[in-house]
Design a protein around this motif. Structure first.
Motif, short mmCIF file in Angstrom:
data_model
loop_
_atom_site.label_atom_id
_atom_site.label_comp_id
_atom_site.label_asym_id
_atom_site.label_seq_id
_atom_site.Cartn_x
_atom_site.Cartn_y
_atom_site.Cartn_z
N ASP A 22 8.40 5.55 25.03
CA ASP A 22 7.59 4.55 25.51
C ASP A 22 6.87 3.75 24.51
O ASP A 22 5.82 4.13 23.92
N GLY B 134 4.96 1.12 22.14
CA GLY B 134 3.55 0.66 22.01
C GLY B 134 3.05 0.27 20.55
O GLY B 134 3.54 1.23 19.75
N CYS C 186 0.10 3.04 20.54
CA CYS C 186 0.37 4.14 20.73
C CYS C 186 1.88 4.48 21.49
O CYS C 186 2.16 3.73 22.36
N THR C 187 2.92 4.75 20.77
CA THR C 187 4.23 4.92 21.11
C THR C 187 4.39 6.53 21.67
O THR C 187 4.17 7.30 20.72
N GLY C 188 4.82 6.78 22.93
CA GLY C 188 5.01 8.26 23.27
C GLY C 188 6.51 8.36 23.31
O GLY C 188 7.24 7.74 23.39
N THR D 31 2.75 11.49 20.65
CA THR D 31 2.62 10.28 20.45
C THR D 31 2.49 9.82 19.01
O THR D 31 2.29 10.55 18.29
N LYS E 60 -0.38 5.60 36.44
CA LYS E 60 -0.27 6.39 35.38
C LYS E 60 -0.43 8.01 35.66
O LYS E 60 0.24 8.90 35.30
N ASP F 243 1.06 8.38 27.68
CA ASP F 243 2.16 7.81 26.71
C ASP F 243 3.47 8.90 27.01
O ASP F 243 4.35 8.16 26.78
N ASP G 138 5.06 9.02 30.14
CA ASP G 138 6.08 7.72 30.61
C ASP G 138 7.41 8.02 29.56
O ASP G 138 8.51 7.82 30.17
#
Length: 182
Positions: free
Chosen positions: A7, A9, A12-14, A32, A121, A141, A144
């Motif tokens: 996910d 971002g 913050c990347t999940g 994350t 969410k 995150d 997702d």
């Protein structure tokens, strides 16, 4: 099959990793990768953090395929551009590590996991927890990202069944034929 969900971002990347054994889904890991301009990092440095973080996750968990969320265009064009650059860093890390990448929209993700394309969410977190039999809810995150992996597990089973019956042929879009595009 081991699937890595991403996910993307900029802040913050999940990521989420699951194993698929027939119809069974097994949780492997999630978390994350965070970046912040407050740490003094300019955009290129933050993109490097994302690239290296995804590369580390791939090296540690050895997935066979990855699923990434498709960027949507929102009201703020600057935010959309930044998100697109973060997504590009994530996709590049996956491709450099020789992973095939499937892409899904947020709508597809929510419909596959929750059954409703406008799910919140919190609803995503609850369904991911239930589907993977987790003791607690994952972060937003990470939920997702795990949801993207779950979506790919469901879609890939269906796609494989369809391809056994009627294989699809690739189409070339925006290709030139006799000097004209079609």
């Amino acid at each position: 099959m081991r699937i890595l969900g991403i996910d993307p971002g900029l802040q913050c990347t999940g990521f989420g990793v699951i194993d698929v054994d027939g119809p069974r889904l097994h949780y492997v890991a999630s978390g994350t990768i965070t970046t912040s301009p407050r740490d003094g990092a300019l955009l290129p440095g933050r993109l490097k953090v994302l690239f290296e973080g995804i590369t580390e996750v791939v090296g540690r968990y050895q997935p066979q395929v990855a699923a990434c969320e498709i960027v949507f265009v929102n009201v703020n064009p600057q935010a959309t551009l930044l998100l697109g650059q973060a997504r590009g860093a994530c996709l590049t890390a996956l491709v450099v590590n020789n992973l095939p990448v499937a892409e899904y929209t947020a709508l597809q993700l929510k419909k596959a996991v929750v059954g409703y394309g406008r799910a919140t969410k919190e609803q995503m977190q609850a369904m991911v927890q239930r589907l993977l039999a987790l003791p607690g809810q994952p972060g937003k995150d990470a939920a997702d990202a795990l949801g993207l992996a779950i979506t790919h597990a469901q879609v890939s089973r269906t796609t494989e069944a369809i391809n056994r019956v009627a294989p699809l042929k690739a189409r070339t879009h925006a290709a030139y034929k006799d000097g004209r595009s079609y």
